[in-house]
Design a protein around this motif. Structure first.
Motif, short mmCIF file in Angstrom:
data_model
loop_
_atom_site.label_atom_id
_atom_site.label_comp_id
_atom_site.label_asym_id
_atom_site.label_seq_id
_atom_site.Cartn_x
_atom_site.Cartn_y
_atom_site.Cartn_z
N PRO A 100 0.98 -1.26 -0.08
CA PRO A 100 0.08 -0.03 -0.03
C PRO A 100 0.81 1.24 0.07
O PRO A 100 0.51 2.25 -0.82
N ALA A 101 1.95 1.54 0.98
CA ALA A 101 2.50 2.55 0.79
C ALA A 101 3.37 2.89 -0.60
O ALA A 101 3.42 3.89 -1.03
N ARG A 109 0.02 -11.57 -3.62
CA ARG A 109 0.87 -11.87 -2.42
C ARG A 109 0.26 -11.93 -1.13
O ARG A 109 -0.48 -10.74 -0.89
N ILE A 140 -0.39 -9.61 6.18
CA ILE A 140 -1.25 -9.42 7.27
C ILE A 140 -1.74 -7.92 7.43
O ILE A 140 -0.92 -7.09 6.75
N GLY A 141 -2.69 -7.42 7.86
CA GLY A 141 -3.15 -6.11 8.32
C GLY A 141 -4.36 -5.93 7.50
O GLY A 141 -4.42 -5.18 6.36
N GLU A 142 -5.52 -6.66 7.75
CA GLU A 142 -6.71 -6.92 6.95
C GLU A 142 -7.64 -5.68 7.46
O GLU A 142 -8.68 -5.74 6.69
N SER A 194 11.01 -8.16 -9.02
CA SER A 194 12.31 -7.58 -9.16
C SER A 194 12.81 -7.00 -7.90
O SER A 194 12.10 -6.39 -7.25
N ALA A 252 9.72 1.85 0.48
CA ALA A 252 8.46 1.35 0.80
C ALA A 252 8.68 -0.24 0.88
O ALA A 252 7.38 -0.87 0.41
N ASP A 275 5.92 -8.26 16.73
CA ASP A 275 5.10 -7.44 16.60
C ASP A 275 5.53 -6.12 17.34
O ASP A 275 4.67 -5.63 18.24
N ALA A 281 0.79 3.99 6.50
CA ALA A 281 1.36 3.49 5.16
C ALA A 281 1.11 4.50 4.16
O ALA A 281 1.79 5.23 3.48
P1 FAD Z 1 4.26 -4.06 2.83
O1 FAD Z 1 2.58 -4.31 2.69
O2 FAD Z 1 4.83 -5.05 3.70
O3 FAD Z 1 4.65 -4.02 1.37
C1 FAD Z 1 6.35 -4.05 1.27
C2 FAD Z 1 6.38 -4.75 -0.08
O4 FAD Z 1 7.79 -4.33 -0.54
C3 FAD Z 1 6.09 -6.24 -0.22
O5 FAD Z 1 5.13 -6.46 -1.42
C4 FAD Z 1 7.40 -6.79 -0.31
O6 FAD Z 1 7.27 -7.88 -1.25
C5 FAD Z 1 8.16 -5.85 -0.94
N1 FAD Z 1 9.60 -5.77 -0.95
C6 FAD Z 1 10.29 -6.02 0.09
N2 FAD Z 1 11.63 -6.26 0.03
C7 FAD Z 1 11.78 -5.86 -1.36
C8 FAD Z 1 13.01 -5.33 -2.17
N3 FAD Z 1 14.13 -5.69 -1.84
N4 FAD Z 1 12.72 -5.23 -3.66
C9 FAD Z 1 11.57 -5.17 -4.02
N5 FAD Z 1 10.40 -5.45 -3.15
C10 FAD Z 1 10.51 -5.61 -2.02
N6 FAD Z 1 -2.49 -2.87 9.49
C11 FAD Z 1 -3.99 -2.52 9.45
O7 FAD Z 1 -3.87 -1.51 8.73
N7 FAD Z 1 -4.81 -2.99 9.78
C12 FAD Z 1 -4.64 -4.18 10.76
O8 FAD Z 1 -5.50 -4.91 11.04
C13 FAD Z 1 -3.17 -4.80 10.68
N8 FAD Z 1 -3.03 -5.55 11.53
C14 FAD Z 1 -1.54 -6.04 11.83
C15 FAD Z 1 -1.50 -7.08 12.57
C16 FAD Z 1 -0.03 -7.64 12.57
C17 FAD Z 1 0.14 -8.77 13.65
C18 FAD Z 1 1.14 -6.96 12.00
C19 FAD Z 1 2.52 -7.22 12.26
C20 FAD Z 1 0.68 -5.78 11.64
C21 FAD Z 1 -0.68 -5.60 11.14
N9 FAD Z 1 -1.03 -4.23 10.51
C22 FAD Z 1 -2.12 -4.05 10.17
C23 FAD Z 1 0.09 -3.46 9.84
C24 FAD Z 1 0.23 -3.84 8.19
O9 FAD Z 1 0.56 -5.07 7.91
C25 FAD Z 1 1.46 -2.91 7.74
O10 FAD Z 1 1.59 -1.68 8.47
C26 FAD Z 1 1.28 -2.70 6.11
O11 FAD Z 1 1.26 -3.81 5.47
C27 FAD Z 1 2.29 -1.66 5.77
O12 FAD Z 1 2.48 -1.33 4.45
P2 FAD Z 1 3.69 -1.35 3.62
O13 FAD Z 1 3.27 -1.12 2.15
O14 FAD Z 1 4.49 -0.24 4.39
O15 FAD Z 1 4.43 -2.58 3.58
#
Ligand code: FAD
Length: 493
Positions: free
Chosen positions: A17-18, A43, A46-48, A134, A169, A288, A322
């Motif tokens: 999402p970020a 893919r 968690i974070g639903e 990638s 992100a 966590d 995010a």
């Molecule tokens: P992510 O969703 O992790 O996306 C990061 C992406 O980067 C991934 O697709 C990954 O494959 C990719 N990536 C990683 N490394 C590389 C690389 N080197 N090169 C290219 N790509 C790469 N949030 C909520 O809003 N509601 C909830 O109910 C909630 N419950 C949660 C429960 C638990 C136990 C935990 C631990 C978290 C929860 N969260 C919840 C938080 C939520 O999961 C995250 O805050 C959210 O997914 C963050 O989004 P993001 O885009 O920053 O990262």
């Protein structure tokens, strides 16, 4: 195919999402954006449980709100808690917030594999060059700024991409964040472990709260219970680190035992089988811990989402932080690319606002984990933390709806163009509160970044961010404010 060297305006690492949000917002202003994602979507993640700020605010700004609304996700009206000293479960509804007129006082419970893919495909439609499979290997260090990244494609061939700005992100497993301000700072307070899995259905709370997230405390921690579909429920336990060994030894057994020790959740699942189809057949364990970075950017590199910070999930704030943080970063990037603002000023704006948003959740959560209180006391804490002038229950709904910033992007993005910047009545009160953070247990608000904000004489705006309403005063000349389309910053004339 051989290795290549290409040039973009911006390269975004990670397609969650970020990353999808940051990339889309920059592409919407016509800049050339490459997004590199190591997995192939869909893919698992968690974070639903989402917040209204994401569903009605950010998603509308990204041009994807209608698609998300049509995807058939479970409608979420609020949350139900068996928490604190109240003997019975209590609940809040997003509709309590006067900032959320019907029908925006709702969110969704989503299968993240589907939700994240919708955002990523939308980014591509909005002009982002999205490359899955990638994996980014590292950044290109220039003399005084980051100048791009190296990545390996699905065949393992390495490529170089040069860009004016790199957005990290890549989530909680980020390997790039150490480039900015060293290691993560971990909270002493929130160092939990989560163990989670899925059931093929389960009981539902009485209508109209059947789509609520249900959070129930039990002796060792708390459980979440999230209705995703009629035939799918997400159930997770969040417990202290002293349970690590037992959980690692037998995750499934520990998960079942914790569910059985919480009568309210156990009763909803009586006779319901656990899920057997991938990706819901596994029991997963995740650290966590809450953490943040001392700095969120350096020239050429900015951190957003879990790469930058994470706070305990009980208020479902992760995707909100995010996506909102990504919007703030993208505004700063756009302002720089378009010569609207100097880089330091632009990214300081991003960082201040992002920290403030994170800090509100963090600070509130330190009181929410005090189980010796009842729901009225939690509502009161929300009012104290947010400083909104609304009654306690409304302040709580504003906070847990992701609305406290007052940013039109999370409230009603279609009204961008009118001045919706929040501001507030009592500046001196806000300054006083922030300068006495010592006993407020909020390490973020004690940071030099925040106190620096005040020495720069920008109290008015900070107070605005700390909780003004839409009925507020005009920003004063010289302040950094969102542009009319909400996609960049400009200086108030
Ligand atoms: P992510 O969703 O992790 O996306 C990061 C992406 O980067 C991934 O697709 C990954 O494959 C990719 N990536 C990683 N490394 C590389 C690389 N080197 N090169 C290219 N790509 C790469 N949030 C909520 O809003 N509601 C909830 O109910 C909630 N419950 C949660 C429960 C638990 C136990 C935990 C631990 C978290 C929860 N969260 C919840 C938080 C939520 O999961 C995250 O805050 C959210 O997914 C963050 O989004 P993001 O885009 O920053 O990262």
């Amino acid at each position: 195919t051989g290795s290549t060297e290409e040039t973009f305006d911006v390269v975004v690492v990670g397609g969650g999402p970020a990353g999808a949000t940051a990339a889309t917002v920059v592409a919407l202003r016509g800049h050339r954006v490459l997004l590199l994602e190591k997995e192939v979507f869909p893919r698992y993640q968690i974070g639903e449980s989402l917040l209204p700020s994401t569903v009605h605010g950010l998603c509308r700004l990204l041009g994807v709100a209608d698609e998300v609304a049509a995807a058939g996700f479970k409608l979420k009206r609020g949350g139900t808690f068996r928490w604190g000293t109240d003997p019975e479960p209590w609940q809040f509804s997003f509709a309590l917030s006067p900032r959320l007129p019907d029908p925006t006082s709702t969110a969704f419970q989503v299968e993240r594999s589907r939700f994240d893919e919708i955002l990523l495909r939308n980014a591509a439609r909005k002009g982002v060059d999205v490359r899955e499979g990638s994996r980014v290997l590292g950044v290109l260090d220039g003399e005084d700024r980051v100048e791009g990244v190296r990545y390996a494609d699905a065949d393992g061939v390495e490529h170089v991409v040069r860009a004016r700005h790199v957005v990290d992100a890549s989530g909680n497993t980020s390997r790039l964040h150490g480039q900015v301000a060293g290691r993560r700072v971990y909270s002493d307070f929130f160092r939990n472990l989560a163990v989670f899995g899925y059931f093929e259905g389960g009981g539902r709370l009485p209508k109209p709260n059947d789509g609520n997230i249900f959070c129930a405390a039990f002796d060792e921690g708390w459980l979440w219970y999230i209705p995703l579909r009629d035939d799918l429920t997400s159930v997770g336990a969040v417990v202290g680190p002293e349970h690590t060994a037992a959980i690692q030894r037998d995750p499934r057994g520990a998960w079942r035992r914790m569910i059985d020790s919480c009568p309210e959740v156990r009763d909803l699942l009586r006779g319901v089988p656990t899920a057997t189809a991938a990706p819901y057949d596994e029991i997963r364990v995740r650290k966590d811990y809450s953490y943040w970075k001392k700095g969120f950017w350096k020239p050429g590199l900015v951190l957003v989402g879990d790469a930058a910070c994470f706070v305990d999930p009980v208020l479902s704030s992760g995707v909100h932080l995010a996506t909102y943080g990504a919007l703030l970063a993208a505004r700063s990037i756009n302002a720089c690319l378009e010569d609207g603002l100097e880089e330091k000023r632009s990214f300081t704006e991003f960082e201040d606002r992002y920290r403030r948003e994170y800090g509100q959740f963090y600070e509130f959560l330190t009181t929410f984990y005090d189980m010796q209180k009842d729901h009225r006391s939690y509502f009161w804490s929300a009012k104290r933390v947010t400083d909104v002038s609304a009654p306690e229950a409304e302040a709580f709904a504003d906070l847990v709806g992701g609305l406290v910033s007052g940013d039109a992007a999370v409230l009603r993005p279609e009204e961008f163009g009118e001045r919706l910047t929040a501001a507030a009545a009592d500046v001196s009160e806000a300054v006083r509160r922030l300068s006495t953070t010592g006993d407020r247990r909020n390490p973020l608000l004690e940071s030099t970044v925040i106190s620096g904000v005040f020495s720069e004489g920008r109290q008015l705006q900070e107070q605005a961010l700390y909780g003004g309403g839409l009925d507020a005063a005009e920003p004063s000349a010289g302040e950094v404010v969102p542009t009319a389309d909400g996609l960049a910053w400009t200086v108030q004339g």
